[in-house]
Each structure stands twice: as C-alpha cells, then as structure tokens.
Design a protein around this motif. Sequence first.
Motif, short mmCIF file in Angstrom:
data_model
loop_
_atom_site.label_atom_id
_atom_site.label_comp_id
_atom_site.label_asym_id
_atom_site.label_seq_id
_atom_site.Cartn_x
_atom_site.Cartn_y
_atom_site.Cartn_z
N UNK A 1 42.07 43.71 44.52
CA UNK A 1 41.04 43.74 45.56
C UNK A 1 41.65 43.78 46.95
N UNK A 2 42.61 42.90 47.22
CA UNK A 2 43.12 42.80 48.59
C UNK A 2 44.40 43.60 48.83
N UNK A 3 45.06 44.05 47.78
CA UNK A 3 46.23 44.91 47.95
C UNK A 3 47.56 44.20 48.03
N UNK A 4 47.57 42.89 47.98
CA UNK A 4 48.83 42.14 48.00
C UNK A 4 48.69 40.91 47.11
N UNK A 5 49.82 40.34 46.71
CA UNK A 5 49.78 39.19 45.82
C UNK A 5 49.23 37.97 46.54
N UNK A 6 48.28 37.31 45.91
CA UNK A 6 47.76 36.05 46.42
C UNK A 6 47.24 35.23 45.24
N UNK A 7 46.99 33.97 45.47
CA UNK A 7 46.46 33.11 44.42
C UNK A 7 45.02 33.51 44.12
N UNK A 8 44.78 33.86 42.87
CA UNK A 8 43.42 34.21 42.48
C UNK A 8 42.46 33.04 42.62
N UNK A 9 42.95 31.84 42.31
CA UNK A 9 42.10 30.66 42.45
C UNK A 9 41.70 30.44 43.90
N UNK A 10 42.65 30.59 44.81
CA UNK A 10 42.32 30.42 46.24
C UNK A 10 41.42 31.55 46.72
N UNK A 11 41.74 32.78 46.31
CA UNK A 11 40.97 33.94 46.74
C UNK A 11 39.49 33.81 46.34
N UNK A 12 39.24 33.31 45.14
CA UNK A 12 37.86 33.17 44.66
C UNK A 12 37.28 31.78 44.90
N UNK A 13 38.08 30.89 45.53
CA UNK A 13 37.56 29.57 45.88
C UNK A 13 37.39 28.63 44.70
N UNK B 1 37.64 46.85 34.00
CA UNK B 1 39.04 46.71 33.57
C UNK B 1 39.32 45.23 33.32
N UNK B 2 40.07 44.93 32.26
CA UNK B 2 40.39 43.55 31.91
C UNK B 2 41.77 43.16 32.45
N UNK B 3 41.85 41.96 32.99
CA UNK B 3 43.10 41.42 33.54
C UNK B 3 43.36 40.06 32.90
N UNK B 4 44.62 39.69 32.79
CA UNK B 4 44.97 38.42 32.15
C UNK B 4 44.87 37.24 33.11
N UNK B 5 44.85 37.49 34.41
CA UNK B 5 44.75 36.38 35.36
C UNK B 5 43.86 36.77 36.53
N UNK B 6 43.32 35.76 37.16
CA UNK B 6 42.49 35.95 38.34
C UNK B 6 43.34 36.45 39.51
N UNK B 7 44.61 36.10 39.52
CA UNK B 7 45.51 36.58 40.58
C UNK B 7 45.72 38.09 40.51
N UNK B 8 45.75 38.64 39.30
CA UNK B 8 45.88 40.09 39.16
C UNK B 8 44.66 40.79 39.75
#
Length: 131
Positions: A116-128, A104-111
């Motif tokens: 993956x984790x079920x709640x909103x978080x920074x995609x950049x932080x989540x993926x380091x 599935x394609x998403x427009x942002x890493x945060x999406x």
Amino acid sequence: MDAFFKTLQTASRDDLIDRWRVTIGRPAPKHISRSLLISIIAFEHQAQRHGRPTQRFLQALERRVNGKADRPKLTAGTRFVREHHGKTHLVEVNAAGAFVWQEAAYTSLSQVAKQICGYHCSGNKFFGVPK
C-alpha cells in the motif's frame, strides 16, 4: 491463607534462616532481606507441594515480560481498514489465516502495508493494531 504462610510471617529471622536451610538445602545468603527469605521459602514450599512451573510456561512468561508476547490468533473474517492518501484499503483474514488485499493473499500484515505505502513498515502500526 495456608497455616504454613502465616507461620512464615510471624517467624523470627533465625527461624526463617533455619527454615531456608531445611527447604533449600543450603545456608541462606548472609544479607538477604526478611521479605525475600519469606518469598523464596514460600515459593519452594509451593513448588514442592504442587510442582514447578513448566519450561513452556516460563518461556511464555519471559516473552510477556520482554514485551514479545504472542499476539492472539486472528479468526477468519477479521477486517482491517485503513485510509492512505485518500484511498480506503480493506484487508481481511481468510480461513487459512492469510491477509487478503485486492484479491491477493499475503502471509503478514506488514507485506500488505508495504504494497500500500511502497516501503517497509510495521503492518500492525500501519493498521493501528493495539499491542
């Protein structure tokens, strides 16, 4: 070093104030330091010779100073890997610049991170992703 800048370094305060009046077109502030006089006169001299910075450049500089500089564009094929709750997740950037996770394609890493984790978080932080 340009001869103009050497003369500024050795000029007296009175000479700098006169140079300010000629260069800026108005009297210098009363309690301005010598080093600030030299810096501003030198900047104005350069701006008159080479042109002033563009508005676009100044905006980019402002964003960088405030920590909001544009991140580099990600190229197709860039991969992000993250283990979360014992499961490894792979996200890849496609040719259109979208983030693909589980086909599935998403427009942002945060999406993706939210899926993956079920709640909103920074995609950049989540993926380091470094700042």
